[in-house]
Structure formats: C-alpha cells, structure tokens
Design a protein around this motif. Structure first.
Motif, PDB file in Angstrom:
ATOM      1  N   HIS A 114     105.460  19.339 -68.531  1.00 59.32           N
ATOM      2  CA  HIS A 114     106.722  18.818 -68.024  1.00 59.32           C
ATOM      3  C   HIS A 114     107.410  17.940 -69.070  1.00 59.32           C
ATOM      4  N   LEU A 138     100.433  14.668 -62.332  1.00 59.31           N
ATOM      5  CA  LEU A 138     101.787  15.040 -62.725  1.00 59.31           C
ATOM      6  C   LEU A 138     101.813  16.070 -63.847  1.00 59.31           C
ATOM      7  N   LEU A 167     107.382  10.569 -64.790  1.00 55.43           N
ATOM      8  CA  LEU A 167     106.388  11.112 -65.706  1.00 55.43           C
ATOM      9  C   LEU A 167     105.956  10.034 -66.699  1.00 55.43           C
ATOM     10  N   LEU A 207     109.768  14.220 -55.094  1.00 57.02           N
ATOM     11  CA  LEU A 207     109.068  13.902 -56.327  1.00 57.02           C
ATOM     12  C   LEU A 207     107.975  12.867 -56.075  1.00 57.02           C
ATOM     13  N   SER A 220     111.439  14.585 -64.367  1.00 53.35           N
ATOM     14  CA  SER A 220     111.072  13.519 -63.433  1.00 53.35           C
ATOM     15  C   SER A 220     111.115  12.167 -64.133  1.00 53.35           C
ATOM     16  N   LEU A 249     104.929  17.918 -60.195  1.00 58.34           N
ATOM     17  CA  LEU A 249     105.732  16.697 -60.164  1.00 58.34           C
ATOM     18  C   LEU A 249     106.022  16.238 -58.740  1.00 58.34           C
TER      19      LEU A 249
END
Length: 311
Positions: A18, A258, A26, A269, A23, A262
C-alpha cells in the motif's frame, strides 16, 4: 499439524504494497512503526511482521539503517516475535532484500516460496491524485515486472539466514506449487520442522481468496508435512476476516495488519493495526479459541528466542 489449542495472531504492520495515498493511517516513520507494533502486540499479536519505509515519502526501503531506528525500540517495549521481510519489494535486489536480516539476525523471517506476478497496478487506475510522485509508477511497475524468488534465491536465504544465523521462516505460499516447493527443500535436507506455512489469498497473480482454495492448501500442507507444520493464512483486502475465520475453523493460525488490508470493515478504514488485531481476536475468542502469547508462539514454532537476535 502439530497439536496446539492456541492460535497465533501475526500482524503485518506496514508492508510494501500500500502507498500513503491509500490511507492516512498507514505507518510510515520509525516512530509510527514502533507505536503501531507495540499497540498490536498489546492487543494480542504474538508475531510482528515488519517492513521499513522511507520516513520522508513513505516508499518501501530495504535499508538496515532504517530498521535500526525501530527494531530495538520495539524489542524494548514488548515481547512479540519480530519477523523481518526478505521479500522487500518488487524491483529490489537480493542483497537489498537481505540487508536488514543480515544485520538483525531475527528469530523469524518471511520467505516467499516462488516467483510470481504480483499485480498492484489496478489500484493505480482507481486513484486520481497521489501524494507522492513515486506512488503511481511503483504500482504500475507491477504490470511489467514480477516478484522473483528462484530456487537459487530461496536456497540462499535458507543457507545464509537459517543455517548461518539460526533464523526460522514464515514460508509465504501464494499458490499450491509453492507448498510443493517447500516440500522439495525439506526433501533436500535443507529445512527442519516445525514449518510455518503461510497461505496468501487474494493477491492478483496468486490464489484468489476463495474458501475452496484455503481448504485445499490446508489439506495439501497436512498431506505434505503432517504434524511437522503450523498452517496460517492471510486474506488480502476485503477478504481478510472471512479467510481468517475459516482458517481458524480449519485449525490454523491467522495474520492481520495494514500490509494485508487497510480496512476494518466494509468501507471503513482501519485506524490502526491494533484495531484489526482486536477485531480478529474478539471473533476467535467468541468462537472458543485461545490466543497464543509470544512465548507460546516461540515454543510452537521452535524459535531461538529474543535474546539471540542482534538488536
């Protein structure tokens, strides 16, 4: 599978899949990785699977100098098993992928059991504006490049880390052939039990996150390794909780975090790794399962102990 009434929860804290645009939660900086890791351990994660990121832009980095900024602090603040990546990220050389593990001499490392396509590029098509210039090319690069894990590369990891440093492995299997590859290395006398077999479901290029795939890999691992293994699984993205619940019912262990998803629920989220750990722990305990402590995980997986790492 070796008998145990305990389920090991692993938490993959940040990963290399990711990007920051996807997000705001993160973990990027060493401080964030420390805080997220310790909180996940306090929530019930016995194993912390860790990657590193460039603190300024959030790109995956294999540099030991970055791992050095968070591994000692995590060890000081919790007793969780630290599991360092050897997969790193697509495009990294083997020397880069192993740099942190050579320095850290960890109890546990991930080890991908085969070369494969690892398609992240569909995500780039869904995002209009990225926070950083590196993100879109990074994702689109997975359309034309593969994740390389040849027999020679796998053997190097086994010999250098396993034989040389006493590290054991989370064998990441994205396809049934990867499980057979693991059996081949066992038959060559390069690996000894117990084997920690991590099924990965839902990555484009690997097995889809379907119940029948989980059940077949679980059965295959049982046929090939019997009581000499512990099975675990992860479900990428929206498939996370369904895959993990099924795996537990089949007698396996689970991985959240994560890196893998996510989200905490449909359209929601996850604000932290600990939230995912708490949610899966609640589900497992309501189903009557017990959660393994870090020391119990060490005993189950035959790990060398946190006092024998280099950080």
């Amino acid at each position: 599978m070796a008998k145990s009434n305990k389920i090991i929860i692993s938490c993959a804290v940040t990963g290399s899949v990711h990007t920051p645009t996807m997000s705001p939660y993160l973990p990027i900086t060493p401080r964030q990785i420390i805080e997220e890791s310790v909180a996940a351990a306090e929530a019930g994660a016995a194993i912390l699977h860790l990657h590193a990121r460039d603190p300024d832009i959030g790109a995956p980095t294999p540099k030991a100098s970055v791992f050095q900024q968070f591994l000692p602090a995590i060890k000081q603040q919790c007793d969780a098993v630290v599991n360092i990546t050897t997969g790193g990220g697509i495009g990294m050389t083997m020397d880069e992928r192993l740099e942190a593990a050579y320095w850290a001499e960890p109890e546990l490392c991930s080890l991908n059991m085969g070369s494969m396509n690892f398609g992240l590029f569909p995500a780039a098509e869904k995002i209009g504006t990225f926070k950083h210039d590196w993100e879109k090319p990074f994702l689109e690069n997975t359309r034309t490049n593969m994740m390389s894990n040849t027999f020679a590369q796998i053997e190097r990891v086994i010999r250098d880390l396993g034989h040389g440093l006493g590290t054991r492995f989370e064998f990441e299997c994205y396809d049934m052939g990867h499980v057979h590859t693991l059996r081949w290395f066992v038959d060559q006398g390069l690996l000894t039990p117990p084997f920690f077999v991590q099924g990965v479901f839902g990555v484009l290029g690997g097995l889809a996150a379907l119940p029948e795939h989980v059940m077949y890999m679980r059965r295959l691992a049982q046929d090939l390794f019997g009581d000499d293994h512990q099975f675990s699984s992860l479900g990428a993205g929206k498939h996370q909780l369904a895959i993990l619940t099924l795996t537990a019912l089949l007698g396996g262990n689970v991985r959240v975090g994560l890196e893998d998803s996510l989200y905490l629920g449909r359209g929601e989220l996850a604000k932290s790794n600990a939230d995912q750990v708490r949610k899966v722990r609640r589900i497992l305990e309501e189903l009557g399962f017990e959660i393994a402590t870090p020391q119990e995980a060490r005993d189950i997986l035959g790990l060398k102990g946190g006092d024998r790492v280099a950080f």
